[in-house]
Design a protein around this motif. Structure first.
Motif, mmCIF file in Angstrom:
data_model
loop_
_atom_site.group_PDB
_atom_site.id
_atom_site.type_symbol
_atom_site.label_atom_id
_atom_site.label_comp_id
_atom_site.label_asym_id
_atom_site.label_seq_id
_atom_site.Cartn_x
_atom_site.Cartn_y
_atom_site.Cartn_z
ATOM 1 N N HIS A 74 -27.750 -27.069 12.141
ATOM 2 C CA HIS A 74 -27.907 -28.316 13.309
ATOM 3 C C HIS A 74 -27.578 -29.591 12.704
ATOM 4 O O HIS A 74 -28.005 -29.896 11.572
ATOM 5 C CB HIS A 74 -29.386 -28.188 13.953
ATOM 6 N N ASP A 76 -33.423 -30.652 5.720
ATOM 7 C CA ASP A 76 -33.393 -30.087 7.251
ATOM 8 C C ASP A 76 -32.270 -30.653 8.127
ATOM 9 O O ASP A 76 -32.802 -31.575 8.722
ATOM 10 C CB ASP A 76 -34.883 -30.081 7.653
ATOM 11 N N MET A 77 -31.168 -30.218 8.074
ATOM 12 C CA MET A 77 -30.429 -29.398 7.336
ATOM 13 C C MET A 77 -29.042 -29.747 6.881
ATOM 14 O O MET A 77 -28.086 -28.976 7.089
ATOM 15 C CB MET A 77 -30.607 -28.187 7.846
ATOM 16 N N GLU A 112 -31.184 -29.461 17.991
ATOM 17 C CA GLU A 112 -31.805 -28.262 17.634
ATOM 18 C C GLU A 112 -33.442 -28.661 17.610
ATOM 19 O O GLU A 112 -34.258 -27.682 17.916
ATOM 20 C CB GLU A 112 -31.468 -27.643 16.377
ATOM 21 N N GLU A 113 -33.713 -29.536 17.078
ATOM 22 C CA GLU A 113 -35.288 -30.138 16.801
ATOM 23 C C GLU A 113 -36.117 -30.102 17.934
ATOM 24 O O GLU A 113 -37.303 -30.204 17.934
ATOM 25 C CB GLU A 113 -35.315 -31.404 15.951
ATOM 26 N N GLU A 123 -31.163 -23.142 7.433
ATOM 27 C CA GLU A 123 -32.545 -23.844 7.372
ATOM 28 C C GLU A 123 -33.086 -23.533 5.819
ATOM 29 O O GLU A 123 -32.835 -22.618 5.418
ATOM 30 C CB GLU A 123 -33.337 -23.217 8.328
HETATM 31 ZN ZN LIG Z 1 -33.951 -27.385 10.860
#
Ligand SMILES: [Zn+2]
Length: 378
Positions: free
Chosen positions: A72, A104-105, A136-137, A164
């Motif tokens: 992501h 991350d990431m 994504e988060e 990740e």
């Molecule tokens: Zn992540």
């Protein structure tokens, strides 16, 4: 230790402040430009507003299954965190590269882009693919549109590696998660006459009591998986908002809660259990529940070909484990039936924190892994 190509690209990626819910298009266009210059075509799958995009790229033969690298591009906010280095400008010091998203990431994303560029210069038997997502988060939001597109592709990858941060160990599983909002309704009234009205906060606390009892039941009698720090499915309330003044019976109270499930459990079934329990405990009014977001868990078998394949590319002694955090791997696995594994540089323990960093040695380890992967596809 001098930063390598992936570290140099990571510095560039960190400089795009791609916080979730904000545009990521300049980062995506930067990556598409690099890949395009190497002759790799990119497909962008945008959000409705056109401000964010997923990127999909493939190099090598088109009609055979290959390996997809997934990451992501969004990062969590930095507000309120005591950073001692600029979060969106990489700082290299003592073998570490600091910056928001380094672990991350974006570190993995940088390594994956470099691997794609290297792969494009070789003759591959099987394709190497790259899937970059947005948002994504906040619950694997962006990648779903990309999966919609990949679902109709004639060939699906035979393996998806989600990068990740695992310190380059192999993670075969994580729990699924469902996020809910509970709106508890009551009736406004003078607090001197409180028992005459339904108090929305009391409705909420009845619901929380039922949730906690359900949690205890899961902990003591539910399915257990010792691969996890917390070996059972979990229930948690994150926020509670209700009431206007002490002398008014509150008419509304809102709870945000989540259920994180082992593969053997289903969030809806646990939710039904909480409802039944609250009703049995005499709760006159049950909250209105809305599912806000959900993603499936990941459970790739430890003895699967996918794990063996990855183990062969990683140094001896690489650990196989499960992780506490969720990833897009669950969606790839559930919706595309593609085995997914999580393996990437950096430590999840520094993610989402001030002065997030990735060790340059971790980026090198990831580069080596991906070089061997490309070698195995050639
Ligand atoms: Zn992540």
């Amino acid at each position: 230790m001098t930063p390598g190509r992936s570290a140099e690209l990571l510095k560039a990626l960190i400089a795009f402040p791609t916080i979730s819910r904000t545009p990521n298009l300049t980062l995506i266009e930067h990556v598409a430009g690099l890949l395009g210059a190497a002759g790799i075509a990119c497909t962008l799958v945008r959000n409705d507003a056109g401000t964010c995009a997923n990127l999909f790229a493939s190099t090598g033969p088109a009609h055979v299954p290959g390996v997809m690298l997934s990451g992501h591009t969004d990062v969590v906010p930095v507000e309120g965190q005591p950073w001692t280095v600029p979060p969106f400008e990489a700082t290299v010091r003592d073998g570490r590269l600091y910056g928001r998203g380094s672990a991350d990431m974006k570190g993995f994303v940088a390594c994956a882009v470099v691997a794609m560029l290297d792969a494009s210069a070789r003759t591959l038997r099987k394709p190497l693919q790259l899937a970059l997502s947005y948002d994504e988060e906040i619950g694997c939001v962006g990648v779903r549109r990309l999966i919609d597109v990949l679902e109709s592709a004639p060939v699906r990858p035979e393996l998806c590696v989600v990068g990740e941060p695992t310190m380059m160990q192999i993670a075969t599983g994580h729990k699924g998660k469902a996020a809910y909002r509970a709106v508890c309704c009551g009736e406004e009234g003078h607090s001197a006459l409180a028992p005459k009205y339904t108090n929305a906060i009391h409705v909420a606390t009845d619901w929380i009591t039922a949730m906690r009892a359900a949690q205890q039941q899961l902990a003591e009698h539910g399915v257990q998986d010792d691969g996890y720090d917390v070996p059972y499915s979990t229930i948690h309330v994150g926020t509670i908002h209700g009431g206007r003044a002490l002398n008014i019976v509150p008419n509304e109270c809102t709870l945000d809660f989540e259920i994180r499930t082992l593969a053997a459990d289903r969030a809806e079934a646990i939710l039904d259990g909480i409802r039944a329990r609250a009703a049995a405990d005499g709760s006159a009014t049950l909250p209105e529940i809305e599912e806000v977001n959900a993603y499936p868990g990941l459970e790739t078998h430890v003895t699967s070909d996918a794990v063996r394949f990855l183990e062969a590319l990683l140094p001896p002694g690489t650990d196989t484990r499960k992780v506490a955090f969720g990833t897009e791997g669950g969606l790839f696995s559930a919706r595309l039936s593609v085995p997914a594994l999580v393996c990437g540089p950096g430590d999840i323990a520094v993610a989402h924190k001030p002065d997030e960093f990735v060790e340059l040695a971790q980026l090198d380890a990831c580069d080596e892994f991906l070089a061997r992967l490309v070698g195995s596809l050639a």
